[in-house]
Design a protein around this motif. Structure first.
Motif, PDB file in Angstrom:
ATOM      1  N   ARG A  88      25.402  55.867 -24.338  1.00 23.59           N
ATOM      2  CA  ARG A  88      24.713  56.926 -23.606  1.00 23.59           C
ATOM      3  C   ARG A  88      24.425  56.536 -22.167  1.00 23.59           C
ATOM      4  N   LEU A  89      24.197  55.259 -21.934  1.00 21.35           N
ATOM      5  CA  LEU A  89      23.800  54.805 -20.598  1.00 21.35           C
ATOM      6  C   LEU A  89      24.917  54.054 -19.885  1.00 21.35           C
ATOM      7  N   ALA A  90      26.128  54.158 -20.398  1.00 20.29           N
ATOM      8  CA  ALA A  90      27.255  53.443 -19.785  1.00 20.29           C
ATOM      9  C   ALA A  90      27.461  53.844 -18.333  1.00 20.29           C
ATOM     10  N   HIS A  91      27.163  55.110 -18.016  1.00 20.27           N
ATOM     11  CA  HIS A  91      27.366  55.580 -16.641  1.00 20.27           C
ATOM     12  C   HIS A  91      26.433  54.890 -15.651  1.00 20.27           C
ATOM     13  N   LEU A  92      25.396  54.215 -16.170  1.00 25.58           N
ATOM     14  CA  LEU A  92      24.443  53.531 -15.302  1.00 25.58           C
ATOM     15  C   LEU A  92      24.829  52.080 -15.020  1.00 25.58           C
ATOM     16  N   GLU A  93      25.922  51.615 -15.611  1.00 19.99           N
ATOM     17  CA  GLU A  93      26.312  50.213 -15.424  1.00 19.99           C
ATOM     18  C   GLU A  93      26.460  49.843 -13.947  1.00 19.99           C
ATOM     19  N   PRO A  94      27.139  50.651 -13.106  1.00 27.81           N
ATOM     20  CA  PRO A  94      27.224  50.282 -11.684  1.00 27.81           C
ATOM     21  C   PRO A  94      25.850  50.184 -11.024  1.00 27.81           C
ATOM     22  N   LEU A  95      24.944  51.102 -11.381  1.00 32.13           N
ATOM     23  CA  LEU A  95      23.599  51.051 -10.806  1.00 32.13           C
ATOM     24  C   LEU A  95      22.847  49.838 -11.319  1.00 32.13           C
ATOM     25  N   ARG A  96      23.008  49.512 -12.596  1.00 36.40           N
ATOM     26  CA  ARG A  96      22.346  48.321 -13.138  1.00 36.40           C
ATOM     27  C   ARG A  96      22.803  47.069 -12.395  1.00 36.40           C
ATOM     28  N   GLU A  97      24.097  46.956 -12.165  1.00 29.99           N
ATOM     29  CA  GLU A  97      24.619  45.793 -11.448  1.00 29.99           C
ATOM     30  C   GLU A  97      24.087  45.749 -10.022  1.00 29.99           C
ATOM     31  N   LYS A  98      23.997  46.909  -9.399  1.00 33.15           N
ATOM     32  CA  LYS A  98      23.471  46.954  -8.036  1.00 33.15           C
ATOM     33  C   LYS A  98      22.015  46.519  -8.004  1.00 33.15           C
ATOM     34  N   LEU A  99      21.232  47.016  -8.961  1.00 30.30           N
ATOM     35  CA  LEU A  99      19.825  46.630  -9.015  1.00 30.30           C
ATOM     36  C   LEU A  99      19.662  45.138  -9.288  1.00 30.30           C
ATOM     37  N   PHE A 100      20.472  44.619 -10.222  1.00 29.28           N
ATOM     38  CA  PHE A 100      20.414  43.191 -10.498  1.00 29.28           C
ATOM     39  C   PHE A 100      20.730  42.384  -9.241  1.00 29.28           C
ATOM     40  N   ASP A 101      21.765  42.791  -8.541  1.00 22.55           N
ATOM     41  CA  ASP A 101      22.139  42.079  -7.316  1.00 22.55           C
ATOM     42  C   ASP A 101      21.030  42.168  -6.270  1.00 22.55           C
ATOM     43  N   GLU A 102      20.358  43.324  -6.188  1.00 18.22           N
ATOM     44  CA  GLU A 102      19.259  43.468  -5.238  1.00 18.22           C
ATOM     45  C   GLU A 102      18.115  42.528  -5.581  1.00 18.22           C
ATOM     46  N   ILE A 103      17.742  42.499  -6.857  1.00 17.23           N
ATOM     47  CA  ILE A 103      16.653  41.611  -7.276  1.00 17.23           C
ATOM     48  C   ILE A 103      17.016  40.172  -6.960  1.00 17.23           C
ATOM     49  N   ARG A 104      18.215  39.788  -7.331  1.00 13.05           N
ATOM     50  CA  ARG A 104      18.646  38.404  -7.109  1.00 13.05           C
ATOM     51  C   ARG A 104      18.702  38.068  -5.628  1.00 13.05           C
ATOM     52  N   SER A 105      19.124  39.025  -4.814  1.00  8.37           N
ATOM     53  CA  SER A 105      19.276  38.752  -3.379  1.00  8.37           C
ATOM     54  C   SER A 105      17.949  38.515  -2.684  1.00  8.37           C
ATOM     55  N   ARG A 106      16.847  38.961  -3.283  1.00  8.38           N
ATOM     56  CA  ARG A 106      15.531  38.770  -2.665  1.00  8.38           C
ATOM     57  C   ARG A 106      14.919  37.412  -3.012  1.00  8.38           C
ATOM     58  N   VAL A 107      15.436  36.762  -4.037  1.00 10.27           N
ATOM     59  CA  VAL A 107      14.815  35.552  -4.574  1.00 10.27           C
ATOM     60  C   VAL A 107      15.488  34.313  -4.006  1.00 10.27           C
ATOM     61  N   ARG A 108      14.662  33.366  -3.547  1.00 16.32           N
ATOM     62  CA  ARG A 108      15.207  32.056  -3.197  1.00 16.32           C
ATOM     63  C   ARG A 108      15.418  31.314  -4.520  1.00 16.32           C
ATOM     64  N   GLU A 109      16.668  31.276  -4.946  1.00 16.80           N
ATOM     65  CA  GLU A 109      16.963  30.809  -6.299  1.00 16.80           C
ATOM     66  C   GLU A 109      16.756  29.307  -6.467  1.00 16.80           C
ATOM     67  N   THR A 110      16.995  28.557  -5.410  1.00 19.65           N
ATOM     68  CA  THR A 110      16.654  27.137  -5.431  1.00 19.65           C
ATOM     69  C   THR A 110      15.323  26.987  -4.720  1.00 19.65           C
ATOM     70  N   ASP A 111      14.297  26.650  -5.465  1.00 22.36           N
ATOM     71  CA  ASP A 111      12.950  26.666  -4.902  1.00 22.36           C
ATOM     72  C   ASP A 111      12.080  25.696  -5.681  1.00 22.36           C
ATOM     73  N   LEU A 112      10.848  25.548  -5.265  1.00 18.76           N
ATOM     74  CA  LEU A 112       9.909  24.708  -6.003  1.00 18.76           C
ATOM     75  C   LEU A 112       8.501  25.215  -5.805  1.00 18.76           C
TER      76      LEU A 112
END
Length: 706
Positions: A50-74
C-alpha cells in the motif's frame, strides 16, 4: 492491489461483573502460533504494498535526516574517578563506542577538547557495541559500568527486545573476560563502590522487578548469588543503589502512588552477602499515597537525610532529618508551593541540585545548604527544557546540565556554582546550514470544554508564515499518562517536516505532569477521559481557528499515547486526516483485567482495577479503543506500528484493533517489527529509516510528496 488481510474470527468470551464481551480476535495473542505469525507477515506485506509509492520519499527523508547529523562524533566527557568517560559514534556504524581518557589535572573540572576523528593520548575504547552486536537483528545495551578503581567493567545486552539482559564482565587492563555471566536479569546492573560485587535485580513472571541480588565478581553464573531483598507485593517494583556520597545504600520499593525506602550504611552491604543482619534506617513507614526519595548530605560536619515527599504536600516538599535520629521532627528546607512541582533533589558535597516544574516548564536551581535558598538557573527562551545530567562526583564544584528547545539543538553546559557562570561545552551541530532564527516557537493556551486551559507548544518555519494566519498542515503529538511530561525538545528529523511547511504541535493534556501533580491526577483513574477530551478540544481549536483543517491534521502518540490516539479516533474521527499510533495500548481493558500479564497489577493505580471493581470495569469499557470502534463514522487513515517482542504493550493489541477497524471499513495499516521491543528497532540508521517511514506516511496525508 492485494486485498487487506482479514483476520479469521474465533469467538472468545470474557465475562466480569455480569458483563459479557465477545472477542473474535483474541486468538492473535498466541505468539508462537504459525497462524499468528503468518497473519502479521501478511499485514506487513500489505502495508508495504500500500505504501510502496512512498519509497522515493522515504529515501529522501532518510537522506535528509542523515545529512544533518555529524555521523562521526563524540559526547562531552564526564569525570569519574581518575578518568574522563565519553562516547564516540563512527560513520556507517549503527552503534556507539564507550571510551575513556586519563585526567591530567585533578583540579581542572573542564573536560578536555577531544578530536572527533582521532584518538587522543591514553584513550581507551572500553566497549564497541558494533562488535558486540555483530549480525544480530536487534541490540540494546541495558547496563554499562566501570569499578571506581577503573580496573573492571560490566555490560548487559538484550538481543531480542524483551528487556531481559545478559551481563558479562571484563578485566580492562588485560582485556580478558572474567567468568561472570548473569543471564535473564533486568536492566541497570552496577558495581558496588568497592568493586567486589555486582548489584542487580530480576523480574517475576509478570515482568515486575521484584528481587535484588548481590553477585561476587569472579563467580561464574548466578548459583552463588545472594538475594538481599524480595518485594512480595505485586503492586510494587524494586530497585537499589548508592547515594552520591557513597556512604549509604538504599533499597527502594515503589508503586505508582507509594514509596518505601530501606537505608543502610554502604560498608554493611558486603555483610548481606555473608548472611549477616545489619542496621537499617527508615524515614517513612509504607503508607498508601505517600511517595518520597531520600538523599544524603553533610552540613557543617553533621549527616542529614534530605527527604523529598508528598505527605500533605501535593506538589512535594523537601525536608531534612538527622541521620542519627531519622524519627526526629523534620526541618522544612523547601516548603510546598501549589503548582510548583518538586521533581528531584540531588545532593552533592557543597550544594544540591533541585529540579522542578512551574508554568509548564522544566526548571532547575541550586540549593544552598546553609541558607536553604534555591537559586534558579534561568534561560532566555520562553519554551525550553533544562536538566542536570552527568554529575557523578560527590565533591565536584560544577553542575553539568543539558538544555534544548523546539528550535535550539541539544546543548551541554558547565555551570559554576560559586560564580553563577555557565560555559557551553557543546551544542549538537546540525549540518546543512541550519539557522535557529529561521524557526519560531510559541505556547498556546487552549480552553477545554470544562474551562481548563491546555498548554500547546508549537514550532514552525517562519518563511511559511505564522500559524493561524492561514490553514497549514499540523502534526499534533500527545501522550497524557503516568505524570510523564512531553517537553519541548529539539528534533533533527522534525526539520524535514518544518521545511515542508508543516507546523508541529504538542498537546500537553491532563494525565501528564507538565502542570504539576494535580494535572496528572485529573487525567488518570476515573478522570482518564480528560486526557482524550483535552486532545480533541485542542484539535478542534486548531481546526476552528485557522491553524489547520481536518484533512491536514495528523495526530501521533505512542504506548499510553497510543491509547490516546485510539480513543480520540473513536471520539472525534472527523477532526483528523490521519492517526499514527506507535506500540499503542488500545486493548487496555483486556490487558488490565489479566494480572498474569506484564505490569498489570502495578498499572491498577494508573487506570483502576476493573478485575475487582465493576465501576472501573464500566469506566474503562467506555473508552478502551478496541471495544469502542464505531460503525457509524468514517475514520481517518490509521497507521499502527508495533514489535513482536514488546513486553510492555503486546503486539496483539494493535493487531486486534486494526482487524476490528477493517470490519467497519477503516483504512488501517499495521506494521510489525518481527525482531524488536517496545522502543522499536535498534541502531541509529535503522531508527532513522523507521522515522522516515512514518513521516512519509504523514506527508502523504498532507498531500506533500516531495
Amino acid at each position: 492491489m492485494t486485498a487487506a488481510p482479514i483476520a479469521k474470527k474465533v469467538l472468545t468470551t470474557r465475562s466480569h461483573h455480569g458483563r459479557v464481551f465477545r472477542d473474535p480476535y483474541e486468538w492473535l495473542r498466541e505468539k508462537e502460533s504459525p497462524a499468528v505469525i503468518s497473519h502479521l507477515e501478511a499485514e506487513n506485506a500489505y502495508a508495504e504494498e500500500r505504501l510502496a509509492h512512498l519509497e522515493p520519499l522515504r529515501e529522501k527523508l532518510f537522506d535528509e535526516i542523515r545529512s544533518r547529523v555529524r555521523e562521526t562524533d563524540l559526547s562531552v566527557p564526564i569525570r569519574r574517578g581518575d578518568w574522563w568517560y565519553y562516547g564516540r559514534s563512527i560513520k556507517d556504524q549503527q552503534y556507539g563506542l564507550q571510551c575513556r581518557a586519563p585526567i591530567s589535572d585533578p583540579e581542572d573540572w573542564t573536560p578536555p577538547v577531544l578530536s572527533v576523528d582521532e584518538k587522543i593520548p591514553g584513550e581507551q575504547v572500553l566497549f564497541d557495541a558494533n562488535v558486540e552486536a555483530a549480525d544480530s537483528e536487534f541490540f540494546a545495551l541495558g547496563a554499562f559500568g566501570v569499578t571506581l578503581d577503573g580496573g573492571t567493567m560490566l555490560w548487559g545486552v538484550d538481543l531480542a527486545g524483551d528487556e531481559r539482559y545478559t551481563v558479562r564482565v571484563r578485566d580492562i587492563d588485560t582485556g580478558k573476560p572474567l567468568p561472570d555471566v548473569l543471564e535473564g536479569i533486568a536492566a541497570g546492573a552496577s558495581f558496588t563502590p568497592d568493586g567486589r560485587f555486582i548489584l542487580y535485580s530480576t523480574v517475576d513472571d509478570a515482568w515486575r522487578p521484584d528481587r535484588v541480588w548481590l553477585h561476587r565478581v569472579g563467580d561464574a553464573g548466578r548459583d552463588d548469588d545472594v538475594e538481599i531483598f524480595h518485594e512480595s507485593d505485586e503492586a510494587f517494583w524494586v530497585g537499589a543503589g548508592y547515594t552520591r556520597s557513597r556512604d549509604f545504600f538504599q533499597i527502594v520499593s515503589g508503586s505508582n502512588t507509594t514509596t518505601d525506602v530501606t537505608i543502610m550504611r554502604a560498608d554493611d552491604v558486603p555483610l548481606l552477602y555473608e548472611g549477616q543482619d545489619v542496621d537499617t534506617y527508615t524515614v517513612f513507614s509504607r503508607e498508601d499515597g505517600v511517595e518520597y526519595a531520600v538523599d544524603h548530605a553533610v552540613v557543617d560536619g553533621e549527616d542529614w537525610f534530605y527527604v523529598l515527599h508528598n505527605d500533605g504536600a501535593e506538589d512535594f516538599t523537601l525536608e531534612r532529618v538527622p541521620v542519627g535520629n531519622p524519627a526526629a521532627e523534620p526541618e522544612t528546607v523547601i516548603p510546598h508551593r501549589a503548582g510548583v512541582r518538586l521533581e528531584d533533589v540531588d545532593c552533592l558535597r557543597d550544594f544540591a541540585i533541585v529540579e522542578y516544574r512551574s508554568g509548564g516548564i522544566a526548571r532547575m536551581g541550586i540549593l544552598d545548604y546553609a541558607s536553604g535558598e534555591v537559586r534558579e538557573i534561568t534561560f532566555q527562551e520562553p519554551l525550553y527544557t533544562a536538566g542536570a545530567s552527568g554529575n557523578p562526583e560527590w565533591a565536584q564544584p560544577i553542575v553539568r546540565l543539558n538544555y534544548d528547545s523546539l528550535t535550539t539543538p541539544a546543548t551541554v553546559l558547565n555551570y559554576e556554582v560559586a560564580t553563577d557562570e555557565r560555559t557551553v561545552l557543546k551544542q549538537v551541530e546540525v549540518l546543512g546550514g541550519y539557522d535557529r532564527d529561521d524557526y519560531a516557537q510559541q505556547r498556546l493556551w487552549v480552553p477545554a470544554a470544562d474551562g481548563t486551559e491546555i498548554p500547546v507548544s508549537l514550532v514552525w518555519k517562519r518563511s511559511f508564515g505564522t500559524p493561524g494566519e492561514s490553514p497549514r498542515p499540523v502534526h499534533l503529538y500527545g501522550y497524557g499518562a503516568y505524570e510523564h511530561s512531553i517537553d519541548p525538545h529539539f528534533s533533527m528529523s522534525r526539520l524535514s517536516m518544518l521545511d515542508r511547511g508543516v507546523v508541529f504541535a504538542i498537546a500537553h493534556v491532563r494525565g501528564g505532569g507538565e502542570m504539576g501533580r494535580a494535572w496528572y491526577e485529573n487525567g488518570k483513574l476515573a478522570r482518564k477521559r480528560n486526557s482524550f477530551t483535552d486532545f480533541v478540544d485542542v484539535a478542534r481549536f486548531l481546526n476552528d481557528n485557522g491553524y489547520t483543517s481536518p484533512d491536514r491534521l495528523v495526530a501521533e502518540g505512542g504506548s499510553a499515547g497510543g491509547l490516546l490516539m485510539g480513543a480520540v479516533g473513536n471520539l472525534a474521527p472527523e477532526q483528523f486526516g490521519g492517526i499514527l499510533a506507535d506500540v499503542p495500548f488500545v486493548d487496555a481493558l483486556t490487558t488490565i483485567l489479566d494480572p498474569s500479564l506484564p505490569l498489570t497489577v502495578i498499572e491498577w493505580e494508573e487506570w483502576g482495577d476493573p478485575l475487582h471493581d465493576e465501576t472501573f470495569y464500566d469506566y474503562m469499557r467506555s473508552y478502551t479503543p478496541y471495544e469502542n470502534v464505531r460503525d457509524d463514522v468514517t475514520y481517518p487513515r490509521i497507521l499502527a506500528t508495533t514489535s513482536l517482542n514488546d513486553t510492555r504493550v503486546y503486539y496483539v493489541e494493535p493487531a486486534k484493533w486494526v482487524a476490528r477497524l477493517r470490519e467497519v471499513g477503516a483504512d488501517a495499516l499495521l506494521k510489525c517489527e518481527m525482531v524488536a521491543g517496545h522502543g522499536g528497532v535498534s541502531g541509529r540508521y535503522n531508527s532513522w529509516r523507521e522515522r522516515a517511514y512514518q513521516l512519509a506516511w504523514i506527508l502523504d496525508i498532507f498531500g506533500i510528496a516531495e
